[in-house]
Motif scaffolding. Structure first.
Motif, PDB file in Angstrom:
ATOM      1  N   ARG A  28      20.525  -7.585  49.380  1.00 32.51           N
ATOM      2  CA  ARG A  28      19.467  -6.803  48.531  1.00 32.51           C
ATOM      3  C   ARG A  28      19.365  -5.458  48.725  1.00 32.51           C
ATOM      4  O   ARG A  28      19.002  -4.658  48.205  1.00 32.51           O
ATOM      5  CB  ARG A  28      18.298  -7.544  48.647  1.00 32.51           C
ATOM      6  N   TYR A  29      20.137  -5.076  49.931  1.00 30.98           N
ATOM      7  CA  TYR A  29      19.858  -3.796  50.553  1.00 30.98           C
ATOM      8  C   TYR A  29      21.163  -2.890  50.024  1.00 30.98           C
ATOM      9  O   TYR A  29      20.948  -1.725  49.794  1.00 30.98           O
ATOM     10  CB  TYR A  29      19.887  -3.940  52.129  1.00 30.98           C
ATOM     11  N   ILE A  30      22.288  -3.596  50.009  1.00 32.68           N
ATOM     12  CA  ILE A  30      23.499  -2.840  49.548  1.00 32.68           C
ATOM     13  C   ILE A  30      23.624  -2.999  47.915  1.00 32.68           C
ATOM     14  O   ILE A  30      23.009  -3.453  47.317  1.00 32.68           O
ATOM     15  CB  ILE A  30      24.862  -3.734  50.345  1.00 32.68           C
ATOM     16  N   GLU A  31      24.693  -2.203  47.547  1.00 33.54           N
ATOM     17  CA  GLU A  31      25.173  -2.368  46.005  1.00 33.54           C
ATOM     18  C   GLU A  31      26.189  -3.239  45.911  1.00 33.54           C
ATOM     19  O   GLU A  31      27.265  -2.982  46.404  1.00 33.54           O
ATOM     20  CB  GLU A  31      25.603  -0.988  45.605  1.00 33.54           C
ATOM     21  N   VAL A  32      25.834  -4.506  45.428  1.00 34.44           N
ATOM     22  CA  VAL A  32      26.942  -5.421  45.397  1.00 34.44           C
ATOM     23  C   VAL A  32      27.892  -5.268  44.409  1.00 34.44           C
ATOM     24  O   VAL A  32      27.442  -4.964  43.132  1.00 34.44           O
ATOM     25  CB  VAL A  32      26.184  -6.867  45.328  1.00 34.44           C
ATOM     26  N   PRO A  33      29.201  -5.129  44.573  1.00 29.35           N
ATOM     27  CA  PRO A  33      30.197  -4.792  43.713  1.00 29.35           C
ATOM     28  C   PRO A  33      30.645  -6.056  42.614  1.00 29.35           C
ATOM     29  O   PRO A  33      30.515  -6.997  42.952  1.00 29.35           O
ATOM     30  CB  PRO A  33      31.560  -4.286  44.581  1.00 29.35           C
ATOM     31  N   GLY A  89      30.237 -15.106  48.709  1.00 28.73           N
ATOM     32  CA  GLY A  89      30.908 -15.685  49.783  1.00 28.73           C
ATOM     33  C   GLY A  89      32.027 -15.037  50.332  1.00 28.73           C
ATOM     34  O   GLY A  89      32.724 -15.042  51.390  1.00 28.73           O
ATOM     35  N   SER A  90      32.777 -14.060  49.465  1.00 28.56           N
ATOM     36  CA  SER A  90      34.209 -13.428  49.846  1.00 28.56           C
ATOM     37  C   SER A  90      34.058 -12.045  49.750  1.00 28.56           C
ATOM     38  O   SER A  90      35.115 -11.379  50.321  1.00 28.56           O
ATOM     39  CB  SER A  90      35.521 -13.919  48.904  1.00 28.56           C
ATOM     40  N   VAL A  91      32.793 -11.480  49.559  1.00 30.91           N
ATOM     41  CA  VAL A  91      32.502  -9.970  49.648  1.00 30.91           C
ATOM     42  C   VAL A  91      31.408  -9.675  50.460  1.00 30.91           C
ATOM     43  O   VAL A  91      31.725  -8.799  51.573  1.00 30.91           O
ATOM     44  CB  VAL A  91      32.931  -9.447  48.125  1.00 30.91           C
ATOM     45  N   VAL A  92      30.203 -10.203  50.230  1.00 30.47           N
ATOM     46  CA  VAL A  92      29.094  -9.836  50.997  1.00 30.47           C
ATOM     47  C   VAL A  92      29.200 -10.186  52.303  1.00 30.47           C
ATOM     48  O   VAL A  92      28.926  -9.708  53.218  1.00 30.47           O
ATOM     49  CB  VAL A  92      27.910 -10.236  49.986  1.00 30.47           C
ATOM     50  N   LEU A  93      29.783 -11.507  52.228  1.00 29.42           N
ATOM     51  CA  LEU A  93      29.454 -12.237  53.803  1.00 29.42           C
ATOM     52  C   LEU A  93      30.529 -11.492  54.733  1.00 29.42           C
ATOM     53  O   LEU A  93      30.081 -11.049  55.782  1.00 29.42           O
ATOM     54  CB  LEU A  93      30.017 -13.812  53.587  1.00 29.42           C
ATOM     55  N   PRO A  94      31.804 -11.380  54.258  1.00 28.58           N
ATOM     56  CA  PRO A  94      32.621 -10.623  55.372  1.00 28.58           C
ATOM     57  C   PRO A  94      32.034  -9.232  55.696  1.00 28.58           C
ATOM     58  O   PRO A  94      32.330  -8.806  56.872  1.00 28.58           O
ATOM     59  CB  PRO A  94      33.866 -10.522  54.822  1.00 28.58           C
ATOM     60  N   SER A  95      31.742  -8.462  54.846  1.00 27.09           N
ATOM     61  CA  SER A  95      31.066  -7.004  54.946  1.00 27.09           C
ATOM     62  C   SER A  95      30.165  -7.112  56.048  1.00 27.09           C
ATOM     63  O   SER A  95      29.821  -6.000  57.046  1.00 27.09           O
ATOM     64  CB  SER A  95      30.839  -6.351  53.758  1.00 27.09           C
ATOM     65  N   PHE A  96      29.255  -8.073  55.955  1.00 20.90           N
ATOM     66  CA  PHE A  96      28.025  -8.377  56.770  1.00 20.90           C
ATOM     67  C   PHE A  96      28.549  -8.605  58.041  1.00 20.90           C
ATOM     68  O   PHE A  96      28.059  -7.553  59.181  1.00 20.90           O
ATOM     69  CB  PHE A  96      27.169  -9.215  56.230  1.00 20.90           C
ATOM     70  N   VAL A  97      29.199  -9.418  58.490  1.00 28.15           N
ATOM     71  CA  VAL A  97      29.724  -9.871  59.580  1.00 28.15           C
ATOM     72  C   VAL A  97      30.585  -8.903  60.510  1.00 28.15           C
ATOM     73  O   VAL A  97      30.429  -8.696  61.572  1.00 28.15           O
ATOM     74  CB  VAL A  97      30.428 -11.458  59.754  1.00 28.15           C
ATOM     75  N   MET A  98      31.179  -8.113  59.510  1.00 25.95           N
ATOM     76  CA  MET A  98      32.214  -7.259  60.188  1.00 25.95           C
ATOM     77  C   MET A  98      31.334  -5.875  60.580  1.00 25.95           C
ATOM     78  O   MET A  98      31.656  -5.343  61.853  1.00 25.95           O
ATOM     79  CB  MET A  98      33.317  -6.783  59.302  1.00 25.95           C
ATOM     80  N   GLY A  99      30.267  -5.732  59.913  1.00 29.77           N
ATOM     81  CA  GLY A  99      29.324  -4.655  60.633  1.00 29.77           C
ATOM     82  C   GLY A  99      28.382  -5.064  61.383  1.00 29.77           C
ATOM     83  O   GLY A  99      28.215  -4.350  62.473  1.00 29.77           O
ATOM     84  N   SER A 125      35.176  -1.859  49.659  1.00 30.82           N
ATOM     85  CA  SER A 125      34.132  -0.653  48.878  1.00 30.82           C
ATOM     86  C   SER A 125      32.688  -0.755  49.374  1.00 30.82           C
ATOM     87  O   SER A 125      31.826   0.243  49.178  1.00 30.82           O
ATOM     88  CB  SER A 125      34.090  -0.973  47.179  1.00 30.82           C
ATOM     89  N   VAL A 126      32.130  -2.146  49.977  1.00 30.63           N
ATOM     90  CA  VAL A 126      30.905  -2.036  50.367  1.00 30.63           C
ATOM     91  C   VAL A 126      31.101  -1.271  51.678  1.00 30.63           C
ATOM     92  O   VAL A 126      29.777  -0.616  51.917  1.00 30.63           O
ATOM     93  CB  VAL A 126      30.519  -3.623  50.871  1.00 30.63           C
ATOM     94  N   VAL A 127      31.817  -1.472  52.491  1.00 30.84           N
ATOM     95  CA  VAL A 127      31.836  -0.959  53.778  1.00 30.84           C
ATOM     96  C   VAL A 127      31.721   0.634  53.745  1.00 30.84           C
ATOM     97  O   VAL A 127      31.771   1.449  54.582  1.00 30.84           O
ATOM     98  CB  VAL A 127      32.627  -1.314  54.828  1.00 30.84           C
ATOM     99  N   ARG A 128      32.256   1.376  52.437  1.00 28.76           N
ATOM    100  CA  ARG A 128      32.285   2.622  52.412  1.00 28.76           C
ATOM    101  C   ARG A 128      30.742   3.214  51.675  1.00 28.76           C
ATOM    102  O   ARG A 128      30.683   4.432  51.612  1.00 28.76           O
ATOM    103  CB  ARG A 128      33.355   2.924  51.340  1.00 28.76           C
TER     104      ARG A 128
END
Length: 519
Positions: A28-33, A89-99, A125-128
């Motif tokens: 809810r905080y980020i802009e989900v692509p 599952g394949s975009v939001v989750l990976p960016s979260f755990v990596m950050g 695109s999320v981590v940018r």
């Protein structure tokens, strides 16, 4: 009077702290692509998703977080196409755990490297985003930023590739496998299914760090697809913690397009569709017309294209049913006396036409208490007026018999019921009469009947499939049909004889000498 001041907005720092810890709040905080802004496969621009988090997205994100927080976590997500399972599952989750976790190693795979790269670009695109930097204070490492292999300056790394391309070199804290099967042709290929399983076991799992997690996201293409080889042989579409054939406990979230089970993880009632605020019934109707596709991709219940006991070519899909008055109608029920065991009650109605060919007129299959299925039984009897109804003797003697008889009297639902003993043999033996009938004459089923996909899937899997309640009910009808009477052709309308004139009167008679025909 001075109006009260407006309510203050939620504290930004509180939202940020919560988004750092909680995957749902992070989404809810980020802009989900969402969709790419251009047709270029290498685009870096993605429009934000058009919808807010739906109930199944929240369920997905919560399960994903449990998986990565549990040592050796295992998660399978089964949802229909278009449900945005890959987005979360394949975009939001990976960016979260990596950050959130420095030096986190992530591997993402799909059926082909180009698709894996696309997921990599969406995640990148999320981590940018400024919101991501605001949360975790880390950004893309400029020295390592290819679409399929990039890193953050907090030491976390991302690698993507095709499941059959060979993933070597990197170790992973999390492996996400999204759509390991390209399509129907690959799913039906035993060679590709075998290669996919070998790649999973030999390439991917050997890359996993001790205590690392695995997430499999897919629609179910085939009973022996990657998920099918891991799930237990008696898997029946349930969600929860499931002991699987690989020795691990997997959390499974199985969400069919149309709810079927009483224990649906979203709390839907049987017949309710997923994501109703986004997809209306007409969206799903176009796919329900293809039984195999609907059962597998949309209901997560893949079944063989043809079976060992029943053959697919025995089932003839038709556009119209014959007139009721031309049929002799029979019914049968497989009662689930104990609702808590998750069994289905099935009522089936068969009509026999003047040629002796069977038509499946109606079928009711629901996990329900006895009061519900007794009412549906009475509804079907009143609707179709069958001359006989078959049931198992053991089931009806379990205390429901008197209640059923009383309801029939009150509703005026009169039919001769006949009980058949279950001691006559196993289920395949008891279904033999019905099998012999449709092997010879076929079974005609209305193409757009709501039960077509589930029925064909169960028949093609019989007798080794998870469910057999529909076959049980039809098998009971088959035993009744051993003494059946065929329907009758509609009588030709009476032809009024010609009118004849004799002087001033008329007479209805054959041609008579000396009598002049009128007109």
């Amino acid at each position: 009077m001075t109006p009260p001041p407006p309510s203050p907005e939620p504290d930004r720092d509180h939202r940020r702290q919560s988004a750092r810890r909680n995957l749902v709040d992070y989404a809810r905080y980020i802009e989900v692509p969402g969709a790419p802004r251009t047709d270029d496969e290498d685009t870096e621009g993605f429009a934000p998703v058009e919808t807010s988090l739906a109930a199944h997205h929240v369920l997905t994100l919560e399960a994903c977080q449990r998986c990565v927080e549990r040592p050796g976590g295992r998660l399978m997500l089964f949802m229909p196409p278009g449900s945005a399972k890959s987005t979360y599952g394949s975009v939001v989750l990976p960016s979260f755990v990596m950050g959130a976790i420095p030096n986190f190693r992530m591997i993402a795979v799909s059926y082909a490297t180009p698709l894996a790269r696309k997921l990599g670009r969406r995640t990148r695109s999320v981590v940018r985003q400024p919101a991501f930097l605001d949360l975790f204070g880390t950004r893309i490492n400029p020295e390592n930023r290819a679409a399929d292999e990039w890193a953050l300056d907090n030491g976390s790394e991302y690698m993507a590739g095709g499941v059959l391309s060979g993933i070597t070199g990197n170790r992973a804290d999390l492996i996400v496998i999204d759509d390991p099967i390209r399509g129907r042709q690959d799913a039906d290929s035993e060679t590709i299914r075998k290669r996919t399983l070998e790649a999973y076991e030999d390439d991917l799992l050997t890359r996993l760090k001790p205590g690392g997690s695995v997430v499999i996201i897919q629609t179910r293409w085939h009973e022996a697809d990657l998920a099918g080889t891991i799930l237990p042989e008696n898997y029946a579409g349930e969600s929860g913690q499931i002991a699987c054939r690989d020795g691990n406990i997997w959390e499974v979230i199985c969400l069919p397009a149309k709810a079927e089970r009483a224990d649906d993880p979203l709390g839907r009632k049987p017949g309710d569709y997923i994501w109703p605020e986004w997809f209306g019934p007409s969206h799903w109707a176009q796919f329900e017309r293809n039984p195999r596709t609907w059962s597998a991709l949309f209901q997560q219940r893949p079944a063989p294209d043809t079976g060992s006991y029943f053959k697919r070519e025995w089932i003839h899909l038709v556009d119209h049913l014959p007139p009721r008055e031309t049929l002799m109608v029979y019914g049968g029920s497989d009662y689930a006396v104990t609702e808590e065991q998750g069994d289905f009650t099935v009522h089936a109605v068969i009509g026999i036409d003047p040629n002796g060919d069977p038509w499946l007129l109606d079928l009711w299959r629901v996990q329900a208490s006895s009061d519900v299925w007794v009412e549906s039984f009475c509804d079907l009897v009143r609707k179709w007026r069958p001359v006989g109804w078959a049931e198992e003797t053991g089931q009806i003697k379990s205390g429901v018999g008197p209640f059923l008889k009383r309801a029939m009297m009150e509703r005026g639902a009169y039919v001769a019921r006949e009980q058949f003993s279950t001691a006559a043999g196993n289920k395949a033996v008891r279904a033999q009469s019905f099998r012999g009938l449709i092997a010879t004459r076929g079974l005609r089923v209305k193409r757009d009947a709501p039960f077509v996909a589930e029925l064909i899937a169960e028949m093609m899997s019989f007798p080794v499939g998870v469910h057999d309640d529909q076959v049980d009910a039809l098998g009971l009808v088959g035993q009744l049909l051993d003494r059946m009477t065929a329907g009758s052709a509609p009588k030709a309308p009476a032809v009024r004889p010609a009118a004849y004139e004799i002087e001033d009167g008329y007479v209805l008679a054959p041609e008579l000498p000396g009598v002049r025909r009128r007109g």
